[in-house]
Design an enzyme around this catalytic site. Structure first.
Site, mmCIF file in Angstrom:
data_model
loop_
_atom_site.group_PDB
_atom_site.id
_atom_site.type_symbol
_atom_site.label_atom_id
_atom_site.label_comp_id
_atom_site.label_asym_id
_atom_site.label_seq_id
_atom_site.Cartn_x
_atom_site.Cartn_y
_atom_site.Cartn_z
ATOM 1 C CE LYS A 262 -18.428 -0.988 0.010
ATOM 2 N NZ LYS A 262 -17.987 0.109 0.921
ATOM 3 C CE1 TYR B 286 -19.761 -4.838 2.241
ATOM 4 C CE2 TYR B 286 -18.914 -6.510 0.743
ATOM 5 C CZ TYR B 286 -18.719 -5.372 1.512
ATOM 6 O OH TYR B 286 -17.479 -4.781 1.541
ATOM 7 C CD GLN C 288 -9.774 -6.173 9.117
ATOM 8 O OE1 GLN C 288 -8.763 -6.851 8.983
ATOM 9 N NE2 GLN C 288 -10.893 -6.458 8.474
ATOM 10 C CG LEU C 289 -8.460 1.183 5.150
ATOM 11 C CD1 LEU C 289 -7.030 0.766 4.787
ATOM 12 C CD2 LEU C 289 -9.353 1.220 3.908
ATOM 13 C CG ASP D 155 -13.836 -9.003 -3.808
ATOM 14 O OD1 ASP D 155 -14.185 -8.406 -2.766
ATOM 15 O OD2 ASP D 155 -13.583 -10.225 -3.822
ATOM 16 C CD1 TRP E 299 -11.591 -11.855 -0.880
ATOM 17 C CD2 TRP E 299 -9.996 -13.410 -0.745
ATOM 18 N NE1 TRP E 299 -11.944 -12.887 -1.713
ATOM 19 C CE2 TRP E 299 -10.988 -13.869 -1.647
ATOM 20 C CE3 TRP E 299 -8.898 -14.224 -0.516
ATOM 21 C CZ2 TRP E 299 -10.915 -15.090 -2.298
ATOM 22 C CZ3 TRP E 299 -8.811 -15.450 -1.163
ATOM 23 C CH2 TRP E 299 -9.815 -15.879 -2.046
#
Length: 285
Positions: free
Chosen positions: A131, A127, A12-13, A104, A152
């Protein structure tokens, strides 16, 4: 001409950065998928980086299947932690700027106030743990790295919560959505612009920063906002997390405080409703 390397270019990014790159023709862009920059294969990763010789790395690649990570711990750690150590070391050795995207989910969800960059991390799933390990490795091998935590994430591209809810709102008469997890969504196009604002700034100030859109909501409230735009008549009800068990636990509260990125880099953060409307204006792909 400076060369930008975008890892995870098909996510997506990465795809939003590709759209944005046309506004930055002064740079050479390399959009690398997992075959060109193999975050899951450390034996070739360094040689791939040496071959590309970037000046700036935007690390958008990650293992993001939160529930699957519970059973694929080694792969998640390889991509989210060990590969980041290689990227950070390469950046240090070659004087390359590195922006690494984090999450987050490094927090445990027990806070009741927005989390700043100094808040204690305590991930509650694999996850989040991988990270966080990636963050620590990056900072250990390279004090000049910039870590950008977000939450999100959604986009017109790829698979994400917004696109899934659009489909379900259209297909179903009723829908139950978790209402006891609080945070803020992030439109990937906004995050991509924030990254470019950072690399375009007069001064590079490394460290950890938080970025998500403004607003504190639950997933349930997010669906209501999506429904406002789609106009579907589906009945949406809020349900507790206990009614929707998942392999990986989620933090109940992971709202990010964006004060630091606003003050240090002067970045403007749009409200989530404004950004959601922008995203939904596009043809979904």
């Amino acid at each position: 001409m400076q060369k930008f390397l975008v890892t995870g270019a098909t996510g997506q990014l990465g795809l939003e950065l590709k759209v944005l790159s046309v506004n930055y023709p002064q740079y050479e862009w390399v959009f690398a998928d997992r075959t060109q920059v193999s975050l899951d294969n450390l034996s070739v990763l360094k040689s791939q980086l040496e071959a590309i010789q970037p000046n700036i790395i935007l690390n958008c690649g990650a293992y993001t299947a939160v529930d699957k990570a519970e059973s694929e711990t080694e792969l998640a750690d390889l991509v989210n932690h060990q590969a980041v150590a290689v990227l950070a070391t390469f950046a240090k050795e070659h004087g390359v700027k590195l922006i690494h995207i984090s999450t987050d989910y490094v927090f445990d969800g027990t806070s009741s106030t927005a989390l700043n960059e100094e808040a204690i991390t305590n991930p509650i799933n694999v996850y989040g743990a991988t990270k966080r390990a990636g963050e620590l490795a990056a900072l250990m091998f390279n004090t000049d790295v910039l870590i950008l935590r977000t939450s999100w994430v959604y986009s017109r591209f790829g698979n994400n919560f917004v696109k899934t809810m659009q489909r379900l709102l259209h297909e179903r008469d009723s829908l139950g959505v978790v209402n006891d997890q609080i945070g803020s969504p992030t439109y990937a196009a906004d995050l991509a612009q924030a990254m470019m604002d950072i690399v375009s700034a007069k001064e590079w100030i490394p460290g950890i920063y938080h970025y998500s859109n403004e607003g504190a909501i639950s997933w349930y409230e997010f669906v209501l906002a999506i429904q406002e735009t789609t106009g579907d008549s589906c009945k949406v009800s809020g349900i507790p997390s206990s009614s929707y068990p998942t392999p990986a636990a989620r933090p109940a509260f992971s709202l990010l405080d964006k004060t630091k990125i606003k003050e240090v880099y002067g970045i403007t953060v749009p409200h989530y409703k404004e950004s959601l409307k922008k995203c939904l204006m596009f043809k979904i792909v």
